[in-house]
Write an enzyme that holds these catalytic residues in place. Structure first.
Site, mmCIF file in Angstrom:
data_model
loop_
_atom_site.group_PDB
_atom_site.id
_atom_site.type_symbol
_atom_site.label_atom_id
_atom_site.label_comp_id
_atom_site.label_asym_id
_atom_site.label_seq_id
_atom_site.Cartn_x
_atom_site.Cartn_y
_atom_site.Cartn_z
ATOM 1 C CE LYS A 6 -28.744 30.329 5.140
ATOM 2 N NZ LYS A 6 -28.961 29.946 3.690
ATOM 3 C CG HIS A 35 -35.321 36.868 3.753
ATOM 4 N ND1 HIS A 35 -35.760 35.677 4.274
ATOM 5 C CD2 HIS A 35 -34.358 36.547 2.843
ATOM 6 C CE1 HIS A 35 -35.115 34.673 3.703
ATOM 7 N NE2 HIS A 35 -34.269 35.171 2.821
ATOM 8 C CB SER A 67 -27.350 28.932 9.079
ATOM 9 O OG SER A 67 -27.701 28.669 7.741
#
Length: 261
Positions: A53, A115, A145
């Protein structure tokens, strides 16, 4: 990742967190771990690294347009972004894994996203001196988020209510672990590796043209003003939201309605 299915809803049950070498993960990110660990990068690969995010799709689309909007315009309307920029560690068993997608890319350079915390990045990216574009985002907006993302995305653990989620976020007990460890780990790596370009989401919001110029300088690109304007317009929020090739609307678990906040 194999899901059990709730017979009442016909939706997959949420996965559980797993402690993976001290970092909270889920099985759809570690089921293919040996192939991730042994992934063979190429010297011209560009790795896009973010905590979840933090603008991953945004920077992925910017890079894809900078490199390929002129040379391969058809890909913008025929290939979804997750095929153009594969998610390295993903493994859902119902579609090709991230490593499979990356291996099959024919583009030069290959754009690959992750990530992963810096300590989990396959060593071949460092051995091949690949360029890395990292985007960081402030903790508050990331947490908000991420909470709404987890409410919507059935491949993520159940987020619970906001108070519970925020506490787990601060404790690093969410997928990909501690936000603080992630952003500082990559920042520290940048201090000794000139092939890492560290960007901030907030700077991109403030002046995307400026940040794009800095990015192009890092990558050795020299787009015309017209090309840069095309990228800037194409990657505006509303345009991306309405673009079925970048908004993930084709993936059912990524398009499920969230419960009321």
């Amino acid at each position: 990742m194999e899901f059990n299915v709730d017979s009442n809803t016909e939706l997959p049950l949420r996965p559980l967190l797993i402690d993976f070498h001290g970092v909270s993960m889920v099985d759809n990110c570690i089921d293919n771990w040996q192939n991730v660990k042994n992934f063979q990068a190429r010297p011209d690969d560009i790795l896009i690294a973010t905590y979840p995010k933090a603008g991953t799709t945004w920077i992925s689309y910017i890079l894809d347009l900078l490199y390929f909007s002129q040379t391969s315009p058809d890909r913008q309307t025929s290939l979804p972004i997750y095929e153009r920029v594969p998610f390295l560690e993903s493994e859902f068993h119902v579609s090709p894994s991230g490593t499979e997608r990356a291996d099959k890319l024919t583009t030069t350079p290959r754009l690959i996203k992750t990530h992963l915390p810096v300590q989990f990045v396959p060593k071949s990216f460092w051995e091949k001196n690949c360029r890395v574009v990292y985007v960081g985002r402030n903790a508050k907006d990331t947490a908000v988020s991420y909470f709404h993302f987890d409410r919507m995305n059935k491949t993520q653990p159940e987020p619970g209510d906001w108070k519970n989620f925020l506490q787990r976020f601060m404790d690093g007990k969410i997928v990909f672990g501690s936000w603080y460890d992630h952003v500082t780990g990559w920042w520290e790596k940048k201090q000794t590796n000139s092939n890492i370009h560290y960007m901030f989401y907030e700077d991109m919001i403030e002046d995307l043209g400026r940040e794009m110029d800095r990015l192009c300088s890092f990558l050795g690109l020299s787009p015309s003003e017209e090309e840069k304007e095309r990228v800037r317009v194409g990657t505006q929020f509303d345009n991306m939201k309405n673009n079925n090739m970048v908004n993930y609307s084709a993936i059912p678990v990524m398009n499920a309605p969230a419960q009321v906040f």
